[in-house]
Design an enzyme around this catalytic site. Structure first.
Site, short mmCIF file in Angstrom:
data_model
loop_
_atom_site.label_atom_id
_atom_site.label_comp_id
_atom_site.label_asym_id
_atom_site.label_seq_id
_atom_site.Cartn_x
_atom_site.Cartn_y
_atom_site.Cartn_z
N ASP A 1 -96.74 49.74 -4.90
CA ASP A 1 -96.74 51.09 -4.34
C ASP A 1 -97.81 51.96 -5.00
O ASP A 1 -98.43 51.55 -5.97
CB ASP A 1 -95.34 51.73 -4.46
CG ASP A 1 -94.70 51.53 -5.83
OD1 ASP A 1 -95.43 51.19 -6.79
OD2 ASP A 1 -93.48 51.71 -5.94
N ASN B 1 -81.57 55.02 -8.17
CA ASN B 1 -80.87 55.14 -6.88
C ASN B 1 -80.90 53.83 -6.09
O ASN B 1 -80.60 53.80 -4.90
CB ASN B 1 -81.48 56.28 -6.05
CG ASN B 1 -82.94 56.04 -5.73
OD1 ASN B 1 -83.50 55.01 -6.08
ND2 ASN B 1 -83.57 56.99 -5.05
N HIS C 1 -83.66 51.98 -5.59
CA HIS C 1 -84.92 51.65 -4.91
C HIS C 1 -85.66 50.52 -5.62
O HIS C 1 -85.51 50.34 -6.83
CB HIS C 1 -85.82 52.88 -4.69
CG HIS C 1 -86.54 53.45 -5.87
ND1 HIS C 1 -86.66 54.81 -6.10
CD2 HIS C 1 -87.22 52.86 -6.89
CE1 HIS C 1 -87.37 55.01 -7.19
NE2 HIS C 1 -87.72 53.86 -7.69
N GLU D 1 -86.81 53.53 -0.68
CA GLU D 1 -85.72 54.42 -1.04
C GLU D 1 -84.47 54.08 -0.22
O GLU D 1 -84.57 53.38 0.80
CB GLU D 1 -86.14 55.87 -0.74
CG GLU D 1 -87.32 56.38 -1.57
CD GLU D 1 -86.92 56.87 -2.96
OE1 GLU D 1 -85.98 56.29 -3.57
OE2 GLU D 1 -87.54 57.82 -3.45
C1 GLP Z 1 -90.88 54.03 -9.79
C2 GLP Z 1 -91.66 52.92 -9.12
C3 GLP Z 1 -90.86 51.68 -9.05
C4 GLP Z 1 -90.28 51.41 -10.42
C5 GLP Z 1 -89.27 52.46 -10.73
C6 GLP Z 1 -88.55 52.26 -12.07
O1 GLP Z 1 -90.21 54.85 -8.91
N1 GLP Z 1 -92.12 53.23 -7.81
O2 GLP Z 1 -91.67 50.63 -8.60
O3 GLP Z 1 -89.69 50.16 -10.43
O4 GLP Z 1 -89.94 53.67 -10.78
O5 GLP Z 1 -89.32 52.79 -13.12
P1 GLP Z 1 -88.93 52.69 -14.63
O6 GLP Z 1 -89.20 51.30 -15.04
O7 GLP Z 1 -89.86 53.67 -15.32
O8 GLP Z 1 -87.51 53.09 -14.76
#
Ligand code: GLP
Length: 220
Positions: free
Chosen positions: A64, A121, A123, A128
């Protein structure tokens, strides 16, 4: 099928993840690697770039990117990848979501390994809640919780993006192997929901239950 390993700490999670990726790079002729951002995979990238690996075999496809954000912006996922992987590893090619992403990935033979993080959440990438199992690469509106959490570490004057472009669930689920990295007790409930709860768009990570080769590494 999902297999889960409960690991003792973040160092172990990072080195086990780096081992899995290294083994696949070594045993493959070429590897199309789906790459995550966020805090969780940073330790894995640090370990990987300190290993002697043939990065020419690897093409990275990021999951992403924020929409309408200059690629040179320090908060962009391109800059994250540059900092944590690309400036240290001479990969064959590195790609970010575009309109033709799903076709391009399929034409390149599909993803061999996709590494995912998990949002609070449910995702994965920026799929989402409400995302469909056969969703493709698209622009999405970030939900309020994601904006609140991700903007906590946004130390820039530019307003935090409200939209992102994400690889869809269909291309993620078409990956031969999936590795889900989850760190922190605050994600334990959503992890349990994802791997043992109903398969539902309310928790897009639950779609991983439909895949035949998912490994989860969890540490507190
Ligand atoms: C973001 C990214 C995801 C990632 C998620 C978790 O929203 N788009 O791809 O997996 O956060 O991030 P973290 O590892 O900082 O909790």
């Amino acid at each position: 099928m999902i297999s889960i390993q409960w690991l003792k700490d973040y160092q172990t999670l990072s080195s086990n993840a780096a081992d899995l990726v290294s083994d696949l790079i070594c045993s493959s002729k070429n590897l199309n690697l789906g790459c995550p951002t966020g805090n969780t995979p940073i330790g894995m990238y640090q370990k990987l770039v300190n290993r002697d690996l043939d990065w020419h075999k690897v093409t990275t496809y990021n999951l992403d990117e924020y929409h309408d954000l200059d690629q040179a912006h320090p908060g962009s996922y391109r800059q994250y990848m540059n900092q944590h992987l690309h400036k240290h590893a001479n990969v064959n090619g590195s790609y970010f979501p575009t309109k033709s992403y799903d076709v391009d990935i399929a034409n390149a033979g599909g993803l061999g390994l996709t590494i995912l993080g998990l949002g609070h959440n449910g995702h994965v990438a920026f799929n989402e809640p409400g995302s469909e199992i056969n969703s493709l690469t698209r622009i999405v509106k970030l939900n309020d919780e994601t904006i609140r959490r991700n903007s906590e570490s946004w130390n820039y004057t530019t307003l935090f993006p409200t939209h992102a472009v994400t690889m869809g669930m269909k291309t993620i689920l078409a990956s031969k192997v999936i590795l889900l990295l989850v760190a922190g007790q605050s994600k334990l409930e959503v992890l349990k929901k994802s791997i043992w709860g109903p398969v539902t768009g309310d928790c897009p990570a639950s779609y991983l239950q439909t895949h035949s080769n998912v490994t989860v590494f969890y540490c507190e």
